[in-house]
Design an enzyme around this catalytic site. Sequence first.
Site, PDB file in Angstrom:
ATOM      1  CG  ASP A 188     -37.558 -16.098  56.537  1.00 38.40           C
ATOM      2  OD1 ASP A 188     -38.672 -16.214  56.004  1.00 38.40           O
ATOM      3  OD2 ASP A 188     -36.916 -15.031  56.553  1.00 38.40           O
TER       4      ASP A 188
ATOM      5  CG  HIS B  16     -40.621 -10.196  54.411  1.00 42.73           C
ATOM      6  ND1 HIS B  16     -39.683 -10.929  53.722  1.00 42.73           N
ATOM      7  CD2 HIS B  16     -40.739  -9.015  53.743  1.00 42.73           C
ATOM      8  CE1 HIS B  16     -39.236 -10.231  52.702  1.00 42.73           C
ATOM      9  NE2 HIS B  16     -39.855  -9.061  52.678  1.00 42.73           N
TER      10      HIS B  16
END
Length: 381
Positions: A161, A131
């Site tokens: 992200d 992540h």
Amino acid sequence: MSGPLAGIRVVELAGIGPAPFACMMLADHGAEVIRIERPGAKKGGPGGDPTKDILLRSRKVIAVDLKSADGIRVVRDLVASADGFVEGFRPGVAERLGLGPDVLLGATPRLVYGRMTGWGQNGPYAQAAGHDINYIALAGALHAFGRAGEKPTPPINMVGDFGGGGMMLAFGMVSALLHARTTGQGQVIDCAMTDGAALLMSMIWSFHGQGLWRDARGVNLLDTGAHFYDTYACADGEYVAIGAIERQFYAVLRDKAGLAADPAFDRQMDPRSWPALKEKMAAMFATKTRDEWCTILEHGDACFAPVLSMRDAPKHPHNVARGTFVEAGGVVQPAPAPRYSRTPTTTPRMAGENSDMEDVLAGIGYATDSIAALNAGGIVA
């Protein structure tokens, strides 16, 4: 849709996070984005409600069974009508589905094929789960975020992200689409969040290479080491942000805040003085409320702003004047950015509960009875 990308069609395989953000950016700026979900899949990201998921705004949606040969044919037909394609699977998954770049670009050579991953399409970590926090750690970015003597603090998931991932993919898609329009040649974009997060640190790498940045947290010009670039608590528990780097702006801050007569503040760029000056500034800001400091320091050159919450930011007069936030489908959200003088964007449309199946398939030439048969067979929904 309106905007500079009007006339561009992009097919998006459903995912979460950075790839949907990239496609949101494309849709915000006028592209027709067709999002392919899996039948029965939980829609709308972690919250599960597509009508409130900002990352899904301004799309057409169709559910397609990617485990069936007929479903894969539907996707290939959609892609053949498109300028771009975006997927966010681990390396090799799209190939196993029969939707890899060799197949899709073989059928549509002008296609821009965007691949969004954390680690990239190759390298020792390529097949590992991860992540944002992991990607920015490996990129050398996370190490820089935090205060002196404290552990690294992830800046939520802005850097990996969205900055290093989704925004970089959107830029790559537009760049490759421009090339394809000019040459007729499509290509594959390998967008890795590790690469993007590293790139976002370019200025810091430049400082480091010039001997102007220590490879430690909270001791540098922009990482809360300096007293003139930090946040401070006010008397009411709210915070203000100070960024008076340049000498002339620092002078304005000193003058308006009542610090001009203190000779200690003459040593602005001496890192040895920063800890003591920070204590003085902290004590000073604690004497007044945030609103009182706004009255003193706003609308000038002190490089000052109140630290606003998500509740308060849409109400601030500057954001109201610019329309920085809008409401769509009952959801307050950031407006499309940047702004264009000739091809303005429109207010976003939130995703609906219903599929755009018939409209999407009819738009690429499927007959009504064919659509009905695919729907009855559970291939599309």
